[in-house]
Design an enzyme around this catalytic site. Structure first.
Site, PDB file in Angstrom:
ATOM      1  N   LYS A 206     -37.841  -5.705  26.843  1.00 17.29           N
ATOM      2  CA  LYS A 206     -37.832  -4.435  26.123  1.00 17.29           C
ATOM      3  C   LYS A 206     -39.250  -3.967  25.781  1.00 17.29           C
ATOM      4  CE  LYS A 206     -33.275  -5.181  24.089  1.00 17.29           C
ATOM      5  NZ  LYS A 206     -32.510  -5.248  22.825  1.00 17.29           N
TER       6      LYS A 206
ATOM      7  N   HIS B 238     -33.193  -8.101  26.743  1.00 15.13           N
ATOM      8  CA  HIS B 238     -31.767  -7.792  26.898  1.00 15.13           C
ATOM      9  C   HIS B 238     -31.215  -8.757  27.931  1.00 15.13           C
ATOM     10  CE1 HIS B 238     -28.108  -5.479  27.903  1.00 15.13           C
ATOM     11  NE2 HIS B 238     -28.416  -5.772  29.162  1.00 15.13           N
TER      12      HIS B 238
END
Length: 137
Positions: A9, A115
């Site tokens: 991210k 993620h």
């Protein structure tokens, strides 16, 4: 062998954790099938996270995920989804086990470095969102 999708991210990229995370991926026995460095548009972030569109955090999540560059990767190994989930740890870094990626690199529950797909079906959808068939090796 199975596949999973992972994303580093914006906070993970900004804080220069990409190399450490990619190294960990290889140490954990994953084969990297595809790797991209890109910045999501707000529209792409909304499409990728549409499953959360009714949730109160949706707009903040999409704004955050389009705020800076990310690294997207398709990985392969036995039990790929489950193993990656174990490697990254709990969503909230305060609850993540010591040594997991989120315990090491996450700033907060929202800016949690990485993620990972939560199922084989979602992994297939997420991989196809970022990669065409000829982009995976």
């Amino acid at each position: 062998m199975s596949r999973t999708f992972i994303m580093i991210k914006p906070d993970g990229v900004k804080n220069k954790h990409v190399g450490n995370i990619l190294s960990r991926i290889e140490k954990e026995g994953f084969k990297i099938l595809g790797l991209k460095y890109l910045k999501l548009s707000l529209e792409d972030a909304k499409q990728f996270y549409k499953v959360h569109s009714a949730r109160p955090f949706y707009n903040d999540l999409c704004n955050y995920m389009s705020s800076g560059p990310i690294v997207a990767a398709a990985l392969e190994r036995d039990n790929a989804v489950l193993h990656w989930r174990e490697v990254i740890g709990a969503t909230d870094p305060k609850e993540a086990a010591a040594g997991t990626i989120r315990a090491l690199y996450a700033e907060s529950k929202e800016a949690n470095a990485v993620h990972g797909s939560d199922s084989d079906d979602n992994a297939a959808l997420e991989i196809s969102f970022f990669f065409k068939g000829n982009e995976l090796f």
